[in-house]
Design a protein around this motif. Structure first.
Motif, PDB file in Angstrom:
ATOM      1  N   VAL A  64       0.842  -1.143   0.188  1.00  0.00           N
ATOM      2  CA  VAL A  64       0.019  -0.182   0.118  1.00  0.00           C
ATOM      3  C   VAL A  64       0.816   1.235   0.004  1.00  0.00           C
ATOM      4  CG1 VAL A  64      -1.620   1.177   1.361  1.00  0.00           C
ATOM      5  CG2 VAL A  64      -2.015  -1.002   1.071  1.00  0.00           C
ATOM      6  N   ALA A  65       1.743   1.103   0.838  1.00  0.00           N
ATOM      7  CA  ALA A  65       2.807   2.591   1.021  1.00  0.00           C
ATOM      8  C   ALA A  65       3.576   2.523  -0.260  1.00  0.00           C
ATOM      9  CB  ALA A  65       3.895   2.194   2.074  1.00  0.00           C
ATOM     10  N   ALA A  66       3.882   1.421  -1.121  1.00  0.00           N
ATOM     11  CA  ALA A  66       4.641   1.800  -2.386  1.00  0.00           C
ATOM     12  C   ALA A  66       3.738   2.368  -3.289  1.00  0.00           C
ATOM     13  CB  ALA A  66       5.028   0.284  -2.744  1.00  0.00           C
ATOM     14  N   GLU A  67       2.607   2.426  -3.418  1.00  0.00           N
ATOM     15  CA  GLU A  67       1.695   2.806  -4.535  1.00  0.00           C
ATOM     16  C   GLU A  67       0.814   3.734  -4.071  1.00  0.00           C
ATOM     17  OE1 GLU A  67       1.086   0.563  -8.143  1.00  0.00           O
ATOM     18  OE2 GLU A  67       1.203  -1.048  -6.798  1.00  0.00           O
ATOM     19  N   PRO A  68       0.826   4.800  -3.274  1.00  0.00           N
ATOM     20  CA  PRO A  68      -0.320   5.554  -2.746  1.00  0.00           C
ATOM     21  C   PRO A  68      -1.311   6.060  -3.532  1.00  0.00           C
ATOM     22  CG  PRO A  68       1.928   6.773  -2.673  1.00  0.00           C
ATOM     23  CD  PRO A  68       1.956   5.576  -2.875  1.00  0.00           C
ATOM     24  N   GLU A  69      -1.023   6.693  -4.798  1.00  0.00           N
ATOM     25  CA  GLU A  69      -1.778   7.298  -5.784  1.00  0.00           C
ATOM     26  C   GLU A  69      -2.837   6.067  -6.277  1.00  0.00           C
ATOM     27  OE1 GLU A  69       0.084   9.280  -8.746  1.00  0.00           O
ATOM     28  OE2 GLU A  69       0.823  10.840  -7.141  1.00  0.00           O
ATOM     29  N   ALA A  70      -2.278   4.872  -6.670  1.00  0.00           N
ATOM     30  CA  ALA A  70      -2.953   3.737  -7.125  1.00  0.00           C
ATOM     31  C   ALA A  70      -4.155   3.252  -6.109  1.00  0.00           C
ATOM     32  CB  ALA A  70      -1.603   2.768  -7.733  1.00  0.00           C
ATOM     33  N   VAL A  71      -3.421   3.106  -4.795  1.00  0.00           N
ATOM     34  CA  VAL A  71      -4.291   2.664  -3.828  1.00  0.00           C
ATOM     35  C   VAL A  71      -5.633   3.808  -3.572  1.00  0.00           C
ATOM     36  CG1 VAL A  71      -4.572   2.389  -1.511  1.00  0.00           C
ATOM     37  CG2 VAL A  71      -2.516   1.484  -2.629  1.00  0.00           C
ATOM     38  N   ALA A  72      -5.372   4.956  -3.568  1.00  0.00           N
ATOM     39  CA  ALA A  72      -6.307   5.982  -3.542  1.00  0.00           C
ATOM     40  C   ALA A  72      -7.265   5.811  -4.422  1.00  0.00           C
ATOM     41  CB  ALA A  72      -5.779   7.537  -3.747  1.00  0.00           C
ATOM     42  N   ALA A  73      -6.887   5.587  -5.792  1.00  0.00           N
ATOM     43  CA  ALA A  73      -7.649   5.390  -7.129  1.00  0.00           C
ATOM     44  C   ALA A  73      -8.473   4.114  -6.886  1.00  0.00           C
ATOM     45  CB  ALA A  73      -6.829   5.244  -8.301  1.00  0.00           C
ATOM     46  N   LEU A  74      -7.965   3.141  -6.268  1.00  0.00           N
ATOM     47  CA  LEU A  74      -8.760   1.956  -5.955  1.00  0.00           C
ATOM     48  C   LEU A  74      -9.844   2.083  -5.031  1.00  0.00           C
ATOM     49  CD1 LEU A  74      -8.927  -1.276  -6.325  1.00  0.00           C
ATOM     50  CD2 LEU A  74      -7.322  -1.460  -4.274  1.00  0.00           C
TER      51      LEU A  74
END
Length: 713
Positions: A234-244
Motif C-alpha cells: 500500500v505504501a509503495a503505490e499511494p496514488e494507485a491505492v487512492a484510485a482503487l
C-alpha cells in the motif's frame, strides 16, 4: 419418536389417513411454566451460534464504541435493542455486527443466538415462528415439546431467557413485525438487529437506538487495504491505492473483493489492476444506483468475474439460477452439471476470492448483490437452452432428494408417481431422523425451488416437491400455510401437465392441510373434487381417501351421523390393512359419541384384528384402548381394565408414545374407579400425570388433583 396411528392426536379426535402426526408435538400455552421448570437453570445449554468473524476486519471504531455503550449494566432496567445497524447493501452491517458480538460475548454468559432473517435477498423472509423453533431447540426444548402456536413459542422463549444474559443477533431483518416476536422480555439481554431499513417501528414502540452505517471513510478503506495487501504494498503505490478506493466507491464489499483478488497477483502493480478494473466497465445496469455505489460494485464484480477460470465462472453464474438463500455442495454440483468433488473444489476457490461465503457444514451462500450479479451473468453468458438445462437439473435434484427423504419420514404412504431424470450427487440418509433433518435444513430452498419450478413450467418437479411438503405438518403452525401454498402450486402443475392421478392425490393432501388450518369448507371442497376425479378415474383408493376426508370434516364439525355415513361409504373401498383399520377406528369413535357402545365395540374389535395383521404396533395399542372405551360404555369395567392394561403394556415398549400411554392409563383409571378400586385408579392417574408434566401441564395438574381426591377417599 414413533408416529401415532393416522387417525389422530388422542381419543377425542378423528383424522383422515394423514402422514406422520407426532405424539406430543403440540404443547399448550399452559405448559410453558412446566417446560421452563423442567430444565434447571444451571443445566440449560449455553448456545454460541455466531458465524465466524472476518480475519481482517478494519475500521468502524466509532461504531464499535457506540455499540459498547449499549452493553447492559448492573442497573439497566430492560433489554436494549439497536435496530439498525442499518445501511445500504454491501456496506458491512453483518460484518460489523458479528465482529462486535464476538468481541463482547463474554458479557453474555448464558449464550449468543444468531439468525439470518433473509429480509432482503432471493428467497422469502423467514417467519418468526421458524426462528423461534430453532432458538428453542438450542435452548434445550426437545422437538416433541415445542409449542406449535407463535404466541406460545414467544411465551416460552421469553420465559427461558428471563433472568439470563443472552445476546441475540438478528441479521438482515425485513421489518419490525418480523423482529418483534424475537425480542426477549426481561432485563439482561441485548438484541442487535441489522437491516437495510431503519425499522422505525422498533425505534418508536420499543425505544430502540439506531446506528446508521455509511460508506468507509478514506482512512478506513486504507486500513482494510493494508490488512489485505500488506502495508508495504500500500505504501509503495499511494496514488494507485487512492484510485482503487475511489473506483470501489468506498463500499466495503467491493473493496474486500477487489483487495482479495489483488493480493493473489503479487507481481502486478496496483496501478495496473486499477486500470484493468476501470477498463472493464461494461455499461451494465444490473446493480446501478446513484446512492449505494452500485456502479462501483458492478465494475468490481465484472473485473473479478472475468479473472475466474472458466469452470469457476460457469459455477458462479449457475449459482445465480439457484433461487434459495443458501446451498450445499450437491445442489451446486447439480446446477453446474459437475460431480460433488469438482463442485466443492470450485466453491472453495470462489470463497477464497469472496464471491461466495462458506457458512460451515460444506454449505455456502451468496450475498444478494452477488446473487443478482451471478444471475445477470448467466443471462449474458449462457444461451437459453443451457440455462434451462441447468435449472431442470437443479429442480430434478431437489425433487428426487426430497422424495427419498419423504419415503424415510413417511414409509408406506403414497406419493405422486412421477418420473424424474437423475441429477447431481445422491445425499446419504441413513434413517428417518437424517431424512427429517435434511428436509428441515432445506425447507427454505425447497419452497423457493418449488416456486421457481412452477414459474418455469417444470411440472414434474413441482408435483413431486408439493407431495414432499407434508413434513411441514410436523413443524410449527406457521409452516402449515407454506404447506398449503406448496400443495396449491403442485395442484396447478398437475393440472397443467394433465396428470389427473397426481391432481387427485394432491387434492387429498391439501384437504388435510386445510382441515388442520380449520378451513373446513375449503377442505370439504377439495375432498369433493378429489371424489369426482376418483370416480372419473375409477380409483377406489382415492375414493376411500376422499370419503374419509369428508368424514373427517364432518367429525370436526361435530356432525357425527353425517361423518359416519361418509366413513361407511369409504369402508368397502379400503381394501383391508391399515386403511380399513383407520376407518374402523373412526367409526368406533363416532359410535361412542352417539352413545352406541355395542357398535363401537364391534368396530374397535375389527380395528384390532386389522392392526395386528398389519403389524402396526402403535395402532394395535390404540385399538385396545378403543375396545376398552366401548366396553366402559357397556358397563363391562373388569374387561375394560384388561384391555386398557394391555394397551398400556404395549405402549411402554414403544418409544415416543408417552401421550398415548397417558390416555390408556386414564382409560384404565375410569374403570378402576367404577369397580371400586380407588387406590389403583389413583396410582394410574398419578402415573399419567407424571408422563404429561412436560407435555401438557394443565392436563397433568387436573390428573394430579383427581388422583389426590381418589387417594384421599
Amino acid at each position: 419418536m414413533a408416529d401415532e396411528p393416522e387417525h389422530g392426536h388422542g381419543p377425542g379426535s378423528v383424522r383422515n389417513e394423514v402422514p406422520g402426526t407426532v405424539a406430543g408435538s403440540v404443547v399448550q400455552a399452559g405448559s410453558i411454566r412446566q417446560l421452563v421448570l423442567a430444565a434447571p437453570r444451571e443445566q440449560l445449554p449455553v448456545p454460541r451460534l455466531l458465524p465466524p468473524a472476518v480475519r481482517d476486519f478494519a475500521g468502524r471504531d466509532d461504531q464499535l464504541a457506540r455499540l459498547d455503550e449499549l452493553l447492559p449494566g448492573e442497573t439497566r432496567a430492560a433489554a436494549t435493542v439497536i435496530s439498525a445497524v442499518d445501511g445500504t447493501a454491501g456496506v458491512g452491517k453483518t460484518t460489523l455486527a458479528v465482529q462486535w458480538a464476538h468481541r463482547v460475548e463474554h458479557h453474555f454468559p448464558d449464550g449468543t443466538l444468531f439468525a439470518d432473517l433473509r429480509g432482503y435477498g432471493p428467497s422469502a423472509p423467514v417467519h418468526p415462528s421458524s426462528v423461534l423453533t430453532s432458538f428453542l431447540r438450542v435452548l434445550g426444548i426437545e422437538e416433541d415439546r415445542l409449542p406449535a402456536a407463535l404466541d406460545a413459542q414467544v411465551s416460552l422463549y421469553r420465559s427461558l431467557l428471563a433472568g439470563r444474559r443472552v445476546l441475540v443477533l438478528l441479521d438482515n431483518a425485513g421489518s419490525a413485525e418480523q423482529v418483534r416476536p424475537l425480542l426477549p422480555g426481561a432485563a439482561g439481554c441485548l438484541v442487535l438487529v441489522t437491516s437495510r431499513a431503519s425499522l422505525t417501528g422498533l425505534l418508536v414502540a420499543e425505544a430502540a437506538s439506531q446506528l446508521t452505517l455509511d460508506l468507509f471513510s478514506q482512512e478506513e478503506a486504507h486500513v482494510l487495504l493494508r490488512r489485505v495487501l500488506g502495508s508495504a504494498r500500500v505504501a509503495a503505490e499511494p496514488e494507485a491505492v487512492a484510485a482503487l478506493v475511489e473506483v470501489c466507491a468506498r463500499l466495503p464489499l467491493a473493496l474486500r473483493i477487489a483487495a482479495t483478488r489483488i493480493a493473489t497477483r503479487r507481481h502486478t502493480s496496483v496501478a495496473e489492476i486499477v486500470a484493468d478494473i476501470a477498463a472493464d466497465q461494461s455499461g451494465l445496469d444490473v446493480l446501478s444506483s446513484s446512492r449505494d455505489g452500485g456502479s462501483a460494485v458492478r465494475t468490481v464484480f465484472d473485473w473479478s468475474y472475468t479473472g475466474l477460470a472458466g469452470e469457476q465462472a460457469r459455477l458462479f453464474r449457475r449459482l445465480g439460477l439457484h433461487p434459495g438463500p443458501e446451498f450445499g455442495v450437491p445442489a451446486a454440483a447439480a446446477v453446474a452439471g459437475v460431480d460433488g468433488t469438482t463442485a466443492y473444489r470450485q466453491l472453495e476457490a470462489l470463497a477464497e476470492v469472496h464471491l461466495v461465503e462458506a457458512v460451515g457444514g460444506r454449505r455456502y451462500r451468496l450475498h444478494d448483490l452477488l446473487h443478482a450479479y451471478a444471475a445477470h451473468r448467466a443471462e449474458l453468458d449462457d444461451d437459453p437452452e443451457h440455462r434451462r438445462a441447468a435449472r431442470d437439473r437443479l429442480f430434478s435434484w431437489y425433487a428426487r432428494t426430497a422424495r427419498a427423504a419423504d419415503r424415510l419420514v413417511f414409509p408406506g404412504l403414497e406419493a405422486p408417481a412421477v418420473e424424474l431424470p437423475a441429477s447431481g450427487p445422491k445425499v446419504p440418509m441413513a434413517d428417518r431422523s437424517a431424512a427429517l433433518a435434511w428436509l428441515t435444513t432445506e425447507q427454505a430452498n425447497l419452497t423457493a425451488v418449488l416456486r421457481a419450478a412452477a414459474g418455469h413450467h417444470a411440472h414434474a418437479a413441482a408435483v413431486v416437491l408439493a407431495g414432499t411438503a407434508r413434513f411441514l405438518g410436523l413443524r410449527e403452525q406457521a409452516s402449515w400455510s407454506v404447506r398449503f401454498e406448496a400443495e396449491s402450486l403442485g395442484l396447478a402443475a398437475a393440472r397443467a401437465a394433465g396428470n389427473r392421478a397426481a391432481e387427485a392425490l394432491l387434492l387429498g393432501f391439501r384437504g388435510d392441510t386445510l382441515a388442520d388450518l380449520g378451513r373446513w369448507d375449503a377442505a370439504e371442497a377439495d375432498f369433493r373434487r378429489q371424489l369426482e376425479l376418483a370416480d372419473e378415474l375409477g380409483d377406489p383408493a382415492r375414493q376411500q381417501v376422499a370419503l374419509s376426508g369428508l368424514g373427517q370434516v364432518r367429525f370436526l364439525q361435530e356432525r357425527y351421523a353425517e361423518a359416519r355415513e361418509f366413513y361407511l361409504r369409504a369402508l368397502p373401498r379400503a381394501g383391508g390393512g391399515r386403511r380399513e383399520a383407520v376407518i374402523e377406528c373412526n367409526l368406533s369413535r363416532i359410535s361412542v359419541r352417539l352413545g352406541e357402545f355395542e357398535q363401537a365395540r364391534e368396530h374397535a374389535e375389527r380395528e384390532l384384528v386389522l392392526r395386528r395383521e398389519a403389524a402396526d404396533h402403535v395402532g394395535e395399542a390404540y385399538a385396545l384402548c378403543d375396545v376398552a372405551v366401548a366396553l366402559q360404555g357397556l358397563g363391562a369395567h373388569d374387561t375394560a381394565i384388561e384391555y386398557a392394561g394391555q394397551a398400556a403394556a404395549l405402549y411402554r415398549t414403544l418409544a415416543g408414545t408417552e401421550t398415548l400411554l397417558a390416555e390408556a392409563l386414564e382409560t384404565a383409571a375410569i374403570s378402576l374407579e367404577q369397580s371400586g378400586d380407588r387406590a389403583r385408579a389413583a396410582r394410574s392417574l398419578a402415573e399419567a400425570a407424571a408422563l404429561l408434566e412436560n407435555l401438557d401441564a394443565e392436563r397433568a395438574g387436573a390428573l394430579h388433583r383427581r388422583a389426590r381426591e381418589l387417594g384421599a377417599g
